[in-house]
Structure formats: structure tokens, C-alpha cells
Design an enzyme around this catalytic site. Structure first.
Site, PDB file in Angstrom:
ATOM      1  CB  CYS A  81      -0.876   0.024   1.237  1.00  0.00           C
ATOM      2  SG  CYS A  81      -1.859  -1.455   1.446  1.00  0.00           S
ATOM      3  NE  ARG A 103       4.561   1.878  -0.992  1.00  0.00           N
ATOM      4  CZ  ARG A 103       5.490   1.743  -0.053  1.00  0.00           C
ATOM      5  NH1 ARG A 103       6.683   2.226  -0.252  1.00  0.00           N
ATOM      6  NH2 ARG A 103       5.223   1.141   1.080  1.00  0.00           N
ATOM      7  CD1 TRP A 118      -0.260  -5.399  -4.076  1.00  0.00           C
ATOM      8  CD2 TRP A 118      -0.132  -6.430  -2.109  1.00  0.00           C
ATOM      9  NE1 TRP A 118       0.274  -6.651  -4.297  1.00  0.00           N
ATOM     10  CE2 TRP A 118       0.370  -7.308  -3.099  1.00  0.00           C
ATOM     11  CE3 TRP A 118      -0.146  -6.879  -0.783  1.00  0.00           C
ATOM     12  CZ2 TRP A 118       0.842  -8.579  -2.813  1.00  0.00           C
ATOM     13  CZ3 TRP A 118       0.326  -8.148  -0.504  1.00  0.00           C
ATOM     14  CH2 TRP A 118       0.816  -8.988  -1.527  1.00  0.00           C
ATOM     15  CG  ASN A 167       1.811   0.341   4.029  1.00  0.00           C
ATOM     16  OD1 ASN A 167       1.590  -0.855   3.866  1.00  0.00           O
ATOM     17  ND2 ASN A 167       2.922   0.924   3.620  1.00  0.00           N
ATOM     18  N   GLY A 168       0.006  -1.828   6.129  1.00  0.00           N
ATOM     19  CA  GLY A 168       0.443  -2.823   7.113  1.00  0.00           C
ATOM     20  C   GLY A 168      -0.653  -3.827   7.389  1.00  0.00           C
ATOM     21  CD  GLU A 215      17.782 -11.573 -10.153  1.00  0.00           C
ATOM     22  OE1 GLU A 215      17.283 -12.245  -9.246  1.00  0.00           O
ATOM     23  OE2 GLU A 215      17.399 -10.427 -10.429  1.00  0.00           O
ATOM     24  CE  LYS A 257      14.463  -9.458 -11.879  1.00  0.00           C
ATOM     25  NZ  LYS A 257      15.121  -8.874 -10.741  1.00  0.00           N
ATOM     26  CD  GLU A 310      10.309  -9.608 -10.512  1.00  0.00           C
ATOM     27  OE1 GLU A 310       9.614  -9.275  -9.553  1.00  0.00           O
ATOM     28  OE2 GLU A 310      11.529  -9.382 -10.562  1.00  0.00           O
ATOM     29  CG  HIS A 346      20.636 -36.100 -10.910  1.00  0.00           C
ATOM     30  ND1 HIS A 346      21.114 -37.368 -10.693  1.00  0.00           N
ATOM     31  CD2 HIS A 346      21.720 -35.354 -11.241  1.00  0.00           C
ATOM     32  CE1 HIS A 346      22.432 -37.385 -10.837  1.00  0.00           C
ATOM     33  NE2 HIS A 346      22.822 -36.160 -11.182  1.00  0.00           N
ATOM     34  CE  LYS A 398      11.802  -1.576  -6.494  1.00  0.00           C
ATOM     35  NZ  LYS A 398      12.576  -2.528  -7.314  1.00  0.00           N
TER      36      LYS A 398
HETATM   37  O1  M6R Z   1      13.663  -4.367  -1.142  1.00  0.00           O
HETATM   38  P1  M6R Z   1      14.284  -5.724  -1.087  1.00  0.00           P
HETATM   39  O2  M6R Z   1      15.587  -5.799  -1.793  1.00  0.00           O
HETATM   40  O3  M6R Z   1      14.399  -6.250   0.319  1.00  0.00           O
HETATM   41  O4  M6R Z   1      13.279  -6.676  -1.853  1.00  0.00           O
HETATM   42  C1  M6R Z   1      13.487  -8.060  -1.910  1.00  0.00           C
HETATM   43  C2  M6R Z   1      12.594  -8.699  -2.950  1.00  0.00           C
HETATM   44  O5  M6R Z   1      11.252  -8.467  -2.637  1.00  0.00           O
HETATM   45  C3  M6R Z   1      12.884  -8.176  -4.360  1.00  0.00           C
HETATM   46  O6  M6R Z   1      14.222  -8.334  -4.712  1.00  0.00           O
HETATM   47  C4  M6R Z   1      12.011  -8.919  -5.390  1.00  0.00           C
HETATM   48  O7  M6R Z   1      12.402 -10.254  -5.470  1.00  0.00           O
HETATM   49  C5  M6R Z   1      12.096  -8.222  -6.751  1.00  0.00           C
HETATM   50  N1  M6R Z   1      10.782  -7.923  -7.219  1.00  0.00           N
HETATM   51  C6  M6R Z   1      12.749  -9.033  -7.786  1.00  0.00           C
HETATM   52  O8  M6R Z   1      12.865  -8.357  -8.984  1.00  0.00           O
END
Ligand code: M6R
Length: 607
Positions: free
Chosen positions: A2, A27, A75, A99-100, A480, A484, A487, A503, A602
Site C-alpha cells: 500500500c 509499490r 494492495w 499500510n500494514g 535470477e 526476472k 515476475e 536427475h 515493490k
Molecule cells: O527491497 P528488497 O531488496 O528487500 O526486496 C526483496 C525482494 O522483494 C525483491 O528483490 C524482489 O524479489 C524483486 N521484485 C525481484 O525483482
């Protein structure tokens, strides 16, 4: 997660709130709303969907006019995204945004229902509004204090009382909130970009502090109403840094900012050709005595930790354990007080990472935060902080933040190896000089491989599954790369250690299945080629990512992407650009919302 914005001043609050909420769109959210004091009354407008939907709703129901208001992007956690579950939530004299997560809201709600209060939404937040209304007997600070005593969980709250229409109240616990400071106006916000257009000066609100904003300024008091003197922070980010600057998406802008971010992160920490850790407690003597390092993080930040593990173990020969923060917290981790615990986070607010930090601190071990946001909770709570200077990262997919996190891992590994004596000073200087040259190489690589990444995206965008394979650091980059792609393009993808395929997973490789094989580590190259042949023999469409000098016959791949000659150690910094550009163009080809992928946020401030 949020986003909160609040405004009091001389401008039209609706415009400022919508503008601020747009800056927080990154966010992640699924509904939005505002409350503005209009002719002495609080006018609330809210709508499921994007801010455009809220604006369309206001065109029908009337745009509130006034100089004081609060706004929110939600959110969904408790209750589906809907108009009624959107914030602000109101009960008689109280209107607020949150927020929370309020963990004990069910008990609080039961108490309030027994008292005869009626609820409209399924949210935990409405409970907060109703409880505050119940507690409010005319003394706003006292009511907020009592509310805080009753709530369990995390919260940032922006509150307006209808009988105090020229005041905004703000409090927080474990959820970020800043107060923006300006001559004739003040703001509250979940993050700095929301207010950067107006000011770069702000207060960080701490737990147990209450900010009171009115037309003459901001007063911060404790829970008993006693005034607190606050230090003013100045954000170094300018407004351009938080804008797209001519690029179609933040993500591609941020990939192109990697060379600059790397330079900004590396250069200040090199003295006489040697990397220097900017934390006095981590001098060479202490580093030399280290027997174990823990790296704890989530998502992409955790993957930077994997690069850190490879570099530290290879160069300094110190065992490193990398943990996912949400697991680390619950496995009763074995941490010795002489260990070093490194917490990596771009935002510095990730709930699980913050909780892991707090747990690690209890062990007595030294905690070092590698963070991009100065003043964030993780930066402030860790024993020491080493900042990555990536500037604001707005796209949900982390790109430049990953590169600079890796850069810090390299500097740390090099200093550790000097302190431990596993590398001589000359050897450390030689590798440090190479690290300093990498940002320029990254710049060239981005330019060179961009067309190939577009082409690959065109070939692969309609696939349903895609595999990444690699060994060693190439495997970490595969993991990674797979994250990427998943997501932002929603293509199902898996990353496998290339030797592990047979395996089990190789049963999924059939005619036409795309496999991205990353093979840049020299000692592992021949082994990788054997693994590539195994998938090729089963019909895979192979994209080989290798060094430009690699000798490879063209029957083992369908596409090839070549990386310039640098040492194995730093190759992940070049590969980062490849996996990010590939994911970016694939997402664009598929017509996805690149910067704001579905269901994602985010800054993950809930557990
Ligand atoms: O703000 P942070 O680096 O702690 O966030 C960690 C993850 O939420 C963040 O890296 C997430 O995996 C990204 N969306 C990946 O692109």
C-alpha cells in the site's frame, strides 16, 4: 504494498494526492482512494482498479475541493480488491488510511461489534477506524495512544478527525512513513518519490512518535503529547531520478543506469587501489578473525547474496551461508556471536528481512546492512550500513539494485581476502582495478546485446515454459534470470544447475523447449557444453550465453549471445544486463505491465 500520501497546505489537495499516489504506483496496488476536507466536511472517493479508475469515478461523483486530505493505494490483504474495501475507511468522526497488517483485528472487531458498531468492509483497517472513533473523546493524542496500545501488527496510518479539519495525524510501526517539509505545506508519504516534486526535506517518523501536520507546519510528539525535536533528512534523489526520462518504462531506464550506479557505489570505497569497508567496526583485525558469514535477504537481493557467497568463499575462504529471510526466521538459525550477518535489501523495508535482522541481532553477532535507501528501517536498525548508490529503483523488477549489491559483495570479498591473507595486497589491487573498470564494460554490453535480447524475446515470447541452466556463478545468474522472466512476463521458468538436469528435470525437455544456457565460467565450460548437448539431443532450442573467445561448434546452439573477455569473478555483472534485457523485452512483447507486474509489490512490507 500500500501507498500513503497526505497533504495540507495551500494547493488543491486532490491534485497533490493523486499526483503523489501516481509516484507510489510502483509499490503495487489494486484500488485507490482519497479523503479531502471539502467545505468543512470530509469527502471520500474510492475505487477498485487503477488511479485512472478513481479519477473516472470522481468525474461522476464530483471532485472534492480543499487544501487538506489523505490518499491511498491498496494492495489487498484482508478482503478482495473492491470499492468498499478500498481506503480511506471512516467511522463517524474518524477517517484514515493504513499500510500494514493488524494481526489482532478479529478480536478488536468482536469487541466493537459487541459494542454495537457496524462494519461495511472485510478489512483490518476499518477496525482501526472504528476503534479510534470509540476511543476518541476529544483528545486526539490520547485516543491515538490508546489505539496503539490495543493494536498488534504493523501499521503506518494517516488520520483526519472531522472535528479537526485542519490537521493530519500520522503514526507508524514497522511500516515506512515520512513527513515531507515545505514552507507553507506539509506531506505524509510511504516513500520519498511521492513528495520529491515539492520537497526533498523530510522527517523519519519513529515508532511511538505522532506527527501532527497543520497549516503552520509539523509538530512531532511522543505518545503523551510531549514535543520531540526531530532531525531533518535531505533526500539526494532529484525528481528526474524518479521519472522515466524518455524511456518507455522504468525498468529499461534502470537497466541503462547500471554503469552509473556501479560507479557511484564502487568509487567512494576505493582508497589507494584497495576496497575499504565504510564501517569502522569491521576493521581488518575483526575480518581476519571471522569464521562464518550469514547472508540473509529475499528475492533478487538474496541472489546477490549467492554471488557474495561464491566470491567470498573463492577469494577469502570463509564459509558463507545464504538464507531466504522468511525461512531463516523460523529455523532457529545457528549464529555464533563472532559471526558476521549481512542483510541485503534494496528498499530496507522488506518485512521478513527486517524481522531476520532483529533475530540476528539477538545472537550478538555484528549485523551489516547492504541497503539502497538511507534512513530505511533496516539501515537504521543494523549495527552498520553499507549503502548501494543505485538511486531510486521504481520498477518492481529489481535490476540496477542487484548489480550494485553484487558490487558491494565483491568489495567485501576482496577486503576479506586481504585481511585473511588469502590474497596479497597486489592481488587485491589488481582485482579491484578490474572491478573499477567493469561499469564501462557493462555500458558497452548493454548497447551490444540489446538487439539480440529483442530478437530472443520475439522468438520466445509465446512459449509457456523456459529453462535456464548454468554452473557456479552462472547458475546463480540463471536463478535470477528465471525470477526476472517469471515476475514480469508470467512465463513459467525454472533454473537448474546444469549437472542436475539428468536427475529428473530433463524429462521436461522435448522438441522446441527453450533453454538458456549460461556458460561463461572458464573451468566449467566443457562440462556445460556436455550438458547443452544433452538438452540439444532432446530437441531443446538453445540460447548459449558465453565468452566471445569461447570455441564452440554451431550445432550446439540455436542462438548465441557473446560476452566480452573479463575475469570469471565479475562476469555476473555483465550477465545481469543480459537476463534483465531478455526478461524486459519478453514482457514488452507479451504486452505485460512491465513496471507493475500483477500481484507484486515493490516494497514487501507484510510477511
Ligand atoms: O527491497 P528488497 O531488496 O528487500 O526486496 C526483496 C525482494 O522483494 C525483491 O528483490 C524482489 O524479489 C524483486 N521484485 C525481484 O525483482
Amino acid at each position: 504494498m500500500c501507498g500513503i500520501v497526505g497533504y495540507i497546505g495551500t494547493k488543491n489537495a486532490t491534485d497533490v494526492l493523486i499526483d503523489g499516489l501516481r509516484k507510489l504506483e510502483y509499490r503495487g496496488y489494486d484500488s485507490a482512494g482519497i479523503a479531502v476536507v471539502d467545505s468543512g466536511k470530509i469527502a471520500v472517493r474510492k475505487a477498485k482498479g487503477r488511479l485512472d479508475d478513481l479519477e473516472a469515478c470522481m468525474q461522476k461523483t464530483g471532485v472534492p475541493k480543499g487544501n487538506c486530505g489523505i490518499g491511498h493505494t491498496r494492495w489487498a490483504t484482508h478482503g478482495e480488491p473492491s470499492d468498499v474495501n478500498s481506503h480511506p475507511h471512516s467511522c463517524k468522526r474518524v477517517t484514515l488510511v493504513h499500510n500494514g497488517i493488524i494481526e489482532n483485528y478479529i478480536q478488536l472487531k468482536e469487541e466493537l461489534v459487541n459494542d454495537g458498531y457496524v462494519f461495511l468492509s472485510e478489512t483490518d483497517t476499518e477496525t482501526v477506524a472504528v476503534m479510534l472513533e470509540k476511543l476518541y473523546k476529544g483528545d486526539s493524542i490520547k485516543a491515538i495512544d490508546e489505539l496503539c496500545k490495543k493494536m498488534r501488527g504493523s501499521y503506518a496510518l494517516g488520520i483526519i478527525f472531522s472535528d479537526r479539519p485542519e490537521e493530519i495525524y500520522a503514526i507508524r510501526k514497522d511500516s515506512p512513513l515520512i513527513v515531507g517539509l515545505c514552507e507553507d505545506e506539509s506531506f505524509i508519504a510511504s516513500d520519498i518519490p511521492a513528495v520529491l516534486k515539492y520537497t526533498n526535506r523530510y522527517y523519519l517518523i519513529e515508532e511511538n512518535e505522532i506527527a501532527v501536520l497543520n497549516k503552520s507546519g509539523v509538530c512531532v510528539v511522543d505518545r503523551e503529547g510531549k514535543k520531540i525535536e526531530k532531525s531533518v533528512f535531505e533526500a539526494k534523489w532529484d525528481i528526474e531520478a524518479a521519472e522515466k526520462g524518455g524511456y518507455p518504462h522504468f525498468m529499461i531506464k534502470e537497466i541503462n543506469e547500471e554503469p552509473k550506479a556501479l560507479k557511484n557505489t564502487i568509487s567512494p570505497h576505493i582508497e589507494n587501489g584497495m576496497p575499504v569497508i565504510p564501517v569502522s567496526e569491521l576493521g581488518d583485525e575483526r575480518l581476519a578473525a571471522l569464521n562464518k558469514i550469514h547472508i540473509v535477504a529475499c528475492g533478487t537481493a538474496m541472489h546477490a547474496g549467492l554471488i557474495g557467497k561464491s566470491a567470498i568463499e573463492e577469494l577469502a575462504r570463509i564459509p558463507v551461508e545464504v538464507s531466504i529471510a522468511s525461512e531463516f526466521r523460523y529455523v532457529n538459525p545457528i549464529i555464533n556471536k563472532d559471526d558476521l550477518v549481512i542483510i541485503i535489501s534494496q528498499s530496507g523495508e522488506t518485512a521478513d528481512t527486517l524481522a531476520a535482522l532483529r533475530l540476528a541481532k539477538k545472537s550478538g553477532a555484528y549485523t551489516l546492512a547492504v541497503v539502497n535507501v538511507v534512513g530505511s528501517s533496516i539501515a537504521r536498525e543494523a549495527d552498520g550500513a553499507w549503502f548501494t548508490w543505485a538511486g531510486p529503483e521504481i520498477a518492481v523488477a529489481s535490476t540496477k539494485a542487484f548489480s550494485v549489491q553484487c558490487a558491494i559483495m565483491y568489495m567485501l570479498a576482496l577486503r576479506l581476502s586481504f585481511a585473511k591473507g588469502t590474497l596479497s595486497e597486489d592481488e587485491v589491487k589488481e582485482k579491484t582495478a578490474e572491478l573499477m573498470s567493469i561499469p564501462d564494460v557493462v555500458e558497452k554490453v548493454i548497447e551490444q546485446i540489446d538487439p539480440a535480447c529483442r530478437e530472443l524475446a520475439c522468438q520466445n515470447f509465446s512459449t509457456t515454459d523456459l529453462f535456464f541452466i548454468g554452473r557456479g556463478m552462472d547458475y546463480s545468474l540463471s536463478v535470477e534470470g528465471s525470477l526476472k522472466l517469471k515476475e514480469i512476463s508470467y512465463i513459467h521458468s525454472e533454473a537448474y544447475a546444469a549437472g542436475e538436469l539428468k536427475h529428473g528435470t530433463i524429462s521436461l525437455v522435448t522438441d522446441g523447449v527453450p533453454v538458456v544456457a549460461i556458460a561463461t565460467q572458464k573451468p566449467l565450460f566443457e562440462k556445460m557444453i556436455s550438458n547443452i548437448k544433452e538438452v540439444k539431443a532432446r530437441g531443446a532450442m538453445v540460447t548459449l550465453v558465453c565468452r566471445e573467445t569461447a570455441e564452440v561448434s554451431n550445432d550446439v546452439y540455436d542462438n548465441i549471445v557473446k560476452m566480452p573477455e573479463i575475469s570469471d569473478l565479475f562476469m555476473p555483472l555483465l550477465l545481469a544486463a543480459f537476463i534483465q534485457l531478455f526478461a524486459y523485452y519478453t514482457s514488452v512483447e507479451r504486452g505485460c505491465d512491465v513496471d507493475k507486474p500483477r500481484n507484486l509489490a515493490k516494497s514487501v512490507t507484510v510477511e
